[in-house]
Design an enzyme around this catalytic site. Structure first.
Site, short mmCIF file in Angstrom:
data_model
loop_
_atom_site.label_atom_id
_atom_site.label_comp_id
_atom_site.label_asym_id
_atom_site.label_seq_id
_atom_site.Cartn_x
_atom_site.Cartn_y
_atom_site.Cartn_z
N GLN A 28 -4.38 -1.31 9.66
CA GLN A 28 -4.33 -2.64 9.06
C GLN A 28 -5.00 -3.70 9.96
O GLN A 28 -4.75 -3.76 11.15
CB GLN A 28 -2.87 -3.03 8.77
CG GLN A 28 -2.70 -4.33 8.01
CD GLN A 28 -3.33 -4.31 6.61
OE1 GLN A 28 -3.23 -3.33 5.89
NE2 GLN A 28 -3.98 -5.40 6.23
N LYS A 73 0.84 -1.20 0.00
CA LYS A 73 0.00 0.00 0.00
C LYS A 73 0.88 1.25 0.00
O LYS A 73 0.62 2.20 -0.74
CB LYS A 73 -0.93 0.00 1.22
CG LYS A 73 -2.08 -0.98 1.08
CD LYS A 73 -2.82 -1.22 2.38
CE LYS A 73 -3.87 -2.33 2.20
NZ LYS A 73 -4.50 -2.74 3.44
N ASP A 96 -10.93 3.49 4.36
CA ASP A 96 -11.28 2.07 4.34
C ASP A 96 -12.79 1.87 4.41
O ASP A 96 -13.28 0.76 4.20
CB ASP A 96 -10.63 1.38 5.56
CG ASP A 96 -9.63 0.32 5.15
OD1 ASP A 96 -9.63 -0.05 3.96
OD2 ASP A 96 -8.86 -0.13 6.01
#
Ligand SMILES: NC(=O)c1ccc[n+]([C@@H]2O[C@H](COP(=O)([O-])OP(=O)(O)OC[C@H]3O[C@@H](n4cnc5c(N)ncnc54)[C@H](OP(=O)(O)O)[C@@H]3O)[C@@H](O)[C@H]2O)c1
Length: 296
Positions: free
Chosen positions: A98, A54, A121
């Site tokens: 994460q 990422k 997200d």
């Protein structure tokens, strides 16, 4: 039957190029560089790989990228503190924590602490709620990647019967909600299956589009699907492989070799939705940066 390979490598590369061009334009016209902070707690090897990819993707499209690594023992309050600081920073437009987090940290509390306008997200209840209300703002990246690849290959979704297997908050539920949106180019009829579903095979046989998000290697076999089905395999599973250098290889939730013989179109693993997920994260971060202009 010959099938179309829904190639995440090609499509994600196209999306990245579009994001890079728009980022360049944003920098030139507004002196604004999109910034993403990625937080990793602990030493999970797969998470480390995801975070690295990422960060690399962000750098390649010209974003500011900040990787914050915290030890496994990090307390919930410390992590919340770190997020609050990132919430305040004007150079950071997107914050990603994460998954999975260590068990002593309450995941829902973490997601709720990220400002909804930096929640690239899409896991904040505000953004999940907007998706269900049909006014999406930030949509989780993997579900967004599923829809994007189907749209780019011009796979019709309107009115078709989609069977989603898996009802997790990060994949199954939001992807089902996206397919069911009335004005998202989707407008499909959705069946959401899970471990409590009776006679899964009967549901799969009726599906025109299948999305597999189960987490079980090659769970969906050829005999369960009908001819001409479109299959999106979200699963990423490690299976041991003594012949490979790493001692393992990645497979999806679908038996690709068998199912592709009956499918009209199918995503591979690797090279499918995993790459789309990263591309959608870039799109969401760019959008978060663009939204700050509108909010000025
Ligand atoms: N490509 C990407 O970027 C990406 C992103 C995220 C996840 N993934 C992968 O996608 C897969 C799913 O991830 P996830 O986070 O959604 O997993 P998860 O949270 O473990 O959810 C799995 C879902 O599958 C259902 N399920 C399990 N066994 C089943 C069975 N025998 N029949 C029907 N349904 C069954 C579960 O049902 P219950 O709810 O009843 O338990 C659950 O809803 C994993 O392989 C993961 O690595 C990939």
């Amino acid at each position: 039957m010959s099938f179309t390979l829904l190639d995440g490598k090609i499509i994600s590369q196209r999306v990245r190029e579009e994001v890079a061009r728009q980022t360049e334009e944003l920098k030139r016209s507004r002196n604004l560089q999109p910034g993403l902070a990625v937080l990793l707690v602990g030493e999970d090897p797969a998470s480390k790989v995801y975070v690295r990819s990422k960060a690399k993707a962000c750098q390649e499209v010209g974003f500011l990228s900040e990787e914050i690594r915290l030890p496994f023992q990090t307390q919930e309050t410390e992590l919340l503190d770190c997020i609050q600081k990132l919430n305040q920073r004007p150079d950071i437009h997107g914050i990603l924590v994460q998954h999975p987090l260590p068990p002593h940290i309450q995941e829902s509390l973490i997601y709720e602490t990220i400002l909804p306008e930096k929640d690239v997200d899409g896991f904040h209840p505000f953004n999940m709620g907007r998706l269900l209300l049909g006014i999406p703002q930030f949509v989780p990246c993997t579900p967004l990647g599923v829809i994007e690849i189907l749209k780019r290959y011009q796979i019709p979704m309107e009115g078709r019967h989609v069977v989603v297997v898996g009802r997790s908050n990060i994949v199954g539920k939001p992807v089902a909600a996206l397919f069911a949106q009335k004005d998202f180019g989707t407008n499909a009829t959705v069946t959401l299956c899970h471990s409590g579903t009776k006679n899964l095979k009967a549901h799969l046989k009726m599906a025109e589009i299948i999305v597999a998000a189960i987490g079980k290697p090659q769970f969906i076999q050829a005999e369960a699907v009908r001819e001409g089905v479109v299959v999106v395999d979200v699963g990423i599973n490690r299976v041991s492989d003594p012949l490979s250098e790493k001692g393992y290889r990645l497979v999806g939730d679908v038996d690709f070799d068998g199912v592709s013989k009956k499918a009209a179109a199918i995503t591979p693993v690797p090279g499918g939705i995993g790459l789309m997920t990263v591309a959608m994260l870039l799109k969401n971060t760019l959008k978060a940066a663009q939204m700050t202009i509108k909010n000025l």
